[in-house]
Scaffold this motif. Structure first.
Motif, short mmCIF file in Angstrom:
data_model
loop_
_atom_site.label_atom_id
_atom_site.label_comp_id
_atom_site.label_asym_id
_atom_site.label_seq_id
_atom_site.Cartn_x
_atom_site.Cartn_y
_atom_site.Cartn_z
N LEU A 1 0.83 -1.19 0.00
CA LEU A 1 0.00 0.00 0.00
C LEU A 1 0.87 1.25 0.00
N ALA A 2 1.91 1.26 0.82
CA ALA A 2 2.77 2.45 0.91
C ALA A 2 3.39 2.77 -0.45
N ARG A 3 3.89 1.76 -1.15
CA ARG A 3 4.50 1.98 -2.46
C ARG A 3 3.48 2.52 -3.45
N ARG A 4 2.29 1.94 -3.45
CA ARG A 4 1.23 2.37 -4.37
C ARG A 4 0.79 3.81 -4.06
N LEU A 5 0.72 4.17 -2.79
CA LEU A 5 0.34 5.53 -2.41
C LEU A 5 1.36 6.54 -2.93
N GLN A 6 2.62 6.19 -2.83
CA GLN A 6 3.68 7.11 -3.25
C GLN A 6 3.75 7.26 -4.77
N GLU A 7 3.17 6.31 -5.51
CA GLU A 7 3.14 6.39 -6.97
C GLU A 7 2.10 7.37 -7.48
N ARG A 8 1.16 7.79 -6.65
CA ARG A 8 0.06 8.67 -7.09
C ARG A 8 0.21 10.06 -6.49
N THR A 9 -0.32 11.03 -7.21
CA THR A 9 -0.33 12.41 -6.73
C THR A 9 -1.62 12.64 -5.96
N ALA A 10 -1.51 13.08 -4.72
CA ALA A 10 -2.65 13.39 -3.85
C ALA A 10 -3.71 12.28 -3.86
N PRO A 11 -3.34 11.07 -3.46
CA PRO A 11 -4.33 9.98 -3.46
C PRO A 11 -5.39 10.18 -2.39
N ARG A 12 -6.57 9.66 -2.67
CA ARG A 12 -7.67 9.66 -1.70
C ARG A 12 -7.85 8.23 -1.22
N VAL A 13 -7.92 8.05 0.10
CA VAL A 13 -8.01 6.73 0.70
C VAL A 13 -9.23 6.67 1.61
N LEU A 14 -9.99 5.60 1.47
CA LEU A 14 -11.07 5.29 2.40
C LEU A 14 -10.63 4.08 3.19
N SER A 15 -10.42 4.25 4.47
CA SER A 15 -9.93 3.18 5.33
C SER A 15 -11.06 2.74 6.25
N LEU A 16 -11.55 1.52 6.05
CA LEU A 16 -12.70 1.02 6.80
C LEU A 16 -12.25 0.06 7.90
N PHE A 17 -12.51 0.42 9.13
CA PHE A 17 -12.24 -0.37 10.33
C PHE A 17 -10.76 -0.49 10.69
N SER A 18 -9.88 0.14 9.98
CA SER A 18 -8.46 0.02 10.27
C SER A 18 -7.98 1.20 11.08
N ASP A 19 -7.33 0.91 12.20
CA ASP A 19 -6.74 2.02 12.94
C ASP A 19 -5.26 2.15 12.65
N SER A 20 -4.76 1.42 11.64
CA SER A 20 -3.35 1.55 11.27
C SER A 20 -3.15 2.01 9.83
N LEU A 21 -3.92 1.49 8.87
CA LEU A 21 -3.71 1.88 7.48
C LEU A 21 -4.19 3.30 7.18
N GLY A 22 -5.22 3.75 7.85
CA GLY A 22 -5.66 5.14 7.68
C GLY A 22 -4.58 6.13 8.10
N PRO A 23 -4.07 6.03 9.33
CA PRO A 23 -2.98 6.92 9.74
C PRO A 23 -1.72 6.78 8.89
N LEU A 24 -1.38 5.56 8.48
CA LEU A 24 -0.21 5.37 7.61
C LEU A 24 -0.42 6.12 6.30
N SER A 25 -1.60 6.01 5.73
CA SER A 25 -1.89 6.69 4.47
C SER A 25 -1.80 8.21 4.64
N ALA A 26 -2.31 8.72 5.74
CA ALA A 26 -2.23 10.17 6.01
C ALA A 26 -0.78 10.60 6.18
N ALA A 27 0.02 9.80 6.85
CA ALA A 27 1.43 10.13 7.05
C ALA A 27 2.18 10.18 5.71
N LEU A 28 1.70 9.41 4.74
CA LEU A 28 2.32 9.40 3.41
C LEU A 28 1.74 10.45 2.48
#
Length: 159
Positions: A1-28
């Protein structure tokens, strides 16, 4: 996920029930809508404020038993779906499979046409074959097609 996020410009993420992937995505650098049950949202918000990127997250309230997204949550580049165990016992297997299928359908509706969906199953009672069946039925029910990019039988360290 981290690599894919960094490949896109200003990605939008919907994180359902995860208390780790949402914050990780925001940090990236992603714009994140974090869907959590009411009990988890307060603690997650405190953690994000302490880390300094709470401004990139918006919280929506979810209930695992309803399998519905709040209105206006479409067009995401990535949707991560990590619900709690929906079939914790064999007696709840059928209901759990129904809920996984419904949540996959709801998550797929939130994607843009070229978006990617990450789905995790924490129910030990559901075999890989049954889980993939739920994923396929959920995608099919909303007219989406998919390609399996990665599959593992072991979860990341934070699971």
């Amino acid at each position: 996920l981290a690599r894919r996020l960094q490949e896109r410009t200003a990605p939008r993420v919907l994180s359902l029930f995860s208390d780790s992937l949402g914050p990780l995505s925001a940090a990236l650098g992603a714009e994140v809508v974090q869907g959590l049950d009411t009990a988890s949202a307060g603690l997650a918000r405190q953690r994000l404020e302490a880390l300094g990127f709470a401004d990139r997250l918006r919280f929506v309230s979810l209930e695992a038993s309803t399998a519905r997204l709040p209105e206006g949550n479409e067009g995401f580049d990535f949707v991560t779906l990590e619900p709690p165990p929906l079939a914790p016992t064999y007696g709840q297997l059928e209901e759990g499979m129904r809920l996984y299928t419904a949540w996959v359908a709801a998550a797929a509706k939130g994607l843009n046409p070229a978006g990617e969906l990450l789905v995790a199953c924490r129910s030990r009672t559901i075999s890989t074959v049954l889980f993939l069946r739920c994923v396929n039925l959920g995608l099919w029910s909303v007219g989406r097609r998919a390609q399996l990019l990665y599959r593992t039988a072991t979860g990341p360290v934070d699971f």
